[in-house]
Design a protein around this motif. Structure first.
Motif, PDB file in Angstrom:
ATOM      1  N   GLU A   1     -10.920  12.174   9.887  1.00  0.00           N
ATOM      2  CA  GLU A   1     -12.050  11.224   9.527  1.00  0.00           C
ATOM      3  C   GLU A   1     -13.046  11.418  10.691  1.00  0.00           C
ATOM      4  O   GLU A   1     -14.013  10.904  11.498  1.00  0.00           O
ATOM      5  N   MET A   2     -13.517  12.307  11.211  1.00  0.00           N
ATOM      6  CA  MET A   2     -14.825  13.644  12.427  1.00  0.00           C
ATOM      7  C   MET A   2     -15.395  12.772  11.768  1.00  0.00           C
ATOM      8  O   MET A   2     -16.759  12.568  12.104  1.00  0.00           O
ATOM      9  N   VAL A   3     -15.947  13.819  10.824  1.00  0.00           N
ATOM     10  CA  VAL A   3     -16.724  13.954   9.915  1.00  0.00           C
ATOM     11  C   VAL A   3     -17.295  12.614   9.465  1.00  0.00           C
ATOM     12  O   VAL A   3     -18.756  12.345   9.615  1.00  0.00           O
ATOM     13  N   ASN A   4     -16.649  11.629   8.927  1.00  0.00           N
ATOM     14  CA  ASN A   4     -17.268  10.043   8.465  1.00  0.00           C
ATOM     15  C   ASN A   4     -17.961   9.346   9.607  1.00  0.00           C
ATOM     16  O   ASN A   4     -18.730   8.449   9.559  1.00  0.00           O
ATOM     17  N   TYR A   5     -16.988   9.369  10.952  1.00  0.00           N
ATOM     18  CA  TYR A   5     -16.986   8.772  11.950  1.00  0.00           C
ATOM     19  C   TYR A   5     -18.788   8.915  12.582  1.00  0.00           C
ATOM     20  O   TYR A   5     -19.729   8.886  13.312  1.00  0.00           O
ATOM     21  N   LEU A   6     -18.632  10.808  12.195  1.00  0.00           N
ATOM     22  CA  LEU A   6     -20.027  11.421  12.670  1.00  0.00           C
ATOM     23  C   LEU A   6     -20.885  10.226  12.411  1.00  0.00           C
ATOM     24  O   LEU A   6     -22.292  10.292  12.762  1.00  0.00           O
ATOM     25  N   GLY A   7     -20.826  10.654  11.335  1.00  0.00           N
ATOM     26  CA  GLY A   7     -22.053  10.449  10.244  1.00  0.00           C
ATOM     27  C   GLY A   7     -22.604   9.319  10.136  1.00  0.00           C
ATOM     28  O   GLY A   7     -23.557   8.907  10.335  1.00  0.00           O
ATOM     29  N   ASP A   8     -21.237   8.283  10.422  1.00  0.00           N
ATOM     30  CA  ASP A   8     -21.801   6.456  10.029  1.00  0.00           C
ATOM     31  C   ASP A   8     -22.489   6.509  12.371  1.00  0.00           C
ATOM     32  O   ASP A   8     -23.438   5.780  11.693  1.00  0.00           O
ATOM     33  N   ALA A   9     -22.174   7.345  13.014  1.00  0.00           N
ATOM     34  CA  ALA A   9     -22.517   6.683  14.115  1.00  0.00           C
ATOM     35  C   ALA A   9     -23.900   7.840  14.395  1.00  0.00           C
ATOM     36  O   ALA A   9     -24.720   7.355  14.916  1.00  0.00           O
ATOM     37  N   ILE A  10     -24.188   8.787  13.681  1.00  0.00           N
ATOM     38  CA  ILE A  10     -25.673   9.530  13.447  1.00  0.00           C
ATOM     39  C   ILE A  10     -26.176   8.254  13.319  1.00  0.00           C
ATOM     40  O   ILE A  10     -28.048   8.279  13.851  1.00  0.00           O
ATOM     41  N   ILE A  11     -26.263   7.866  11.897  1.00  0.00           N
ATOM     42  CA  ILE A  11     -27.082   6.393  11.635  1.00  0.00           C
ATOM     43  C   ILE A  11     -27.504   5.325  12.086  1.00  0.00           C
ATOM     44  O   ILE A  11     -28.197   5.145  12.533  1.00  0.00           O
ATOM     45  N   HIS A  12     -26.435   4.854  12.818  1.00  0.00           N
ATOM     46  CA  HIS A  12     -26.501   3.934  13.443  1.00  0.00           C
ATOM     47  C   HIS A  12     -27.273   4.581  15.254  1.00  0.00           C
ATOM     48  O   HIS A  12     -28.400   3.799  15.221  1.00  0.00           O
ATOM     49  N   TYR A  13     -26.687   5.451  15.886  1.00  0.00           N
ATOM     50  CA  TYR A  13     -27.917   6.148  16.499  1.00  0.00           C
ATOM     51  C   TYR A  13     -29.409   5.794  16.236  1.00  0.00           C
ATOM     52  O   TYR A  13     -29.802   5.358  17.061  1.00  0.00           O
ATOM     53  N   ALA A  14     -29.440   6.402  15.280  1.00  0.00           N
ATOM     54  CA  ALA A  14     -30.736   6.926  15.115  1.00  0.00           C
ATOM     55  C   ALA A  14     -31.674   5.883  14.526  1.00  0.00           C
ATOM     56  O   ALA A  14     -32.784   5.440  14.712  1.00  0.00           O
ATOM     57  N   GLY A  15     -30.828   4.965  13.803  1.00  0.00           N
ATOM     58  CA  GLY A  15     -31.955   3.264  13.996  1.00  0.00           C
ATOM     59  C   GLY A  15     -31.739   2.645  14.611  1.00  0.00           C
ATOM     60  O   GLY A  15     -32.668   1.975  15.573  1.00  0.00           O
ATOM     61  N   SER A  16     -30.972   3.156  15.805  1.00  0.00           N
ATOM     62  CA  SER A  16     -31.584   2.149  17.036  1.00  0.00           C
ATOM     63  C   SER A  16     -31.989   3.245  17.953  1.00  0.00           C
ATOM     64  O   SER A  16     -32.631   2.089  19.586  1.00  0.00           O
ATOM     65  N   HIS A  17     -32.336   4.252  17.999  1.00  0.00           N
ATOM     66  CA  HIS A  17     -32.885   4.814  19.623  1.00  0.00           C
ATOM     67  C   HIS A  17     -33.872   5.995  19.112  1.00  0.00           C
ATOM     68  O   HIS A  17     -34.517   6.143  20.229  1.00  0.00           O
ATOM     69  N   LEU A  18     -34.119   6.207  18.195  1.00  0.00           N
ATOM     70  CA  LEU A  18     -35.468   7.075  17.181  1.00  0.00           C
ATOM     71  C   LEU A  18     -36.761   6.622  16.568  1.00  0.00           C
ATOM     72  O   LEU A  18     -35.491   5.659  16.162  1.00  0.00           O
TER      73      LEU A  18
END
Length: 59
Positions: A42-59
């Motif tokens: 499930e790494m790709v699904n995790y990374l996709g969700d985590a990237i969206i969260h990180y980008a929304g919070s930090h970029l």
């Protein structure tokens, strides 16, 4: 995810949209999906969700 983003920044500094696009690319590109999911199925699904969260919070 901060470390993942910092690794990406070694090559270029992605915008919020570009970083989210990287997560989409991981999901849509078969080779990237196979590579990342070799660590965990499930790494790709995790990374996709985590990237969206990180980008929304930090970029």
């Amino acid at each position: 995810m901060k470390e993942h983003f910092e690794i990406a920044c070694r090559f270029y500094t992605p915008t919020k949209e570009a970083y989210i696009g990287m997560g989409i690319f991981y999901k849509e590109n078969d080779d990237m999906k196979i590579f990342h999911n070799s660590y965990h199925p499930e790494m790709v699904n995790y990374l996709g969700d985590a990237i969206i969260h990180y980008a929304g919070s930090h970029l």
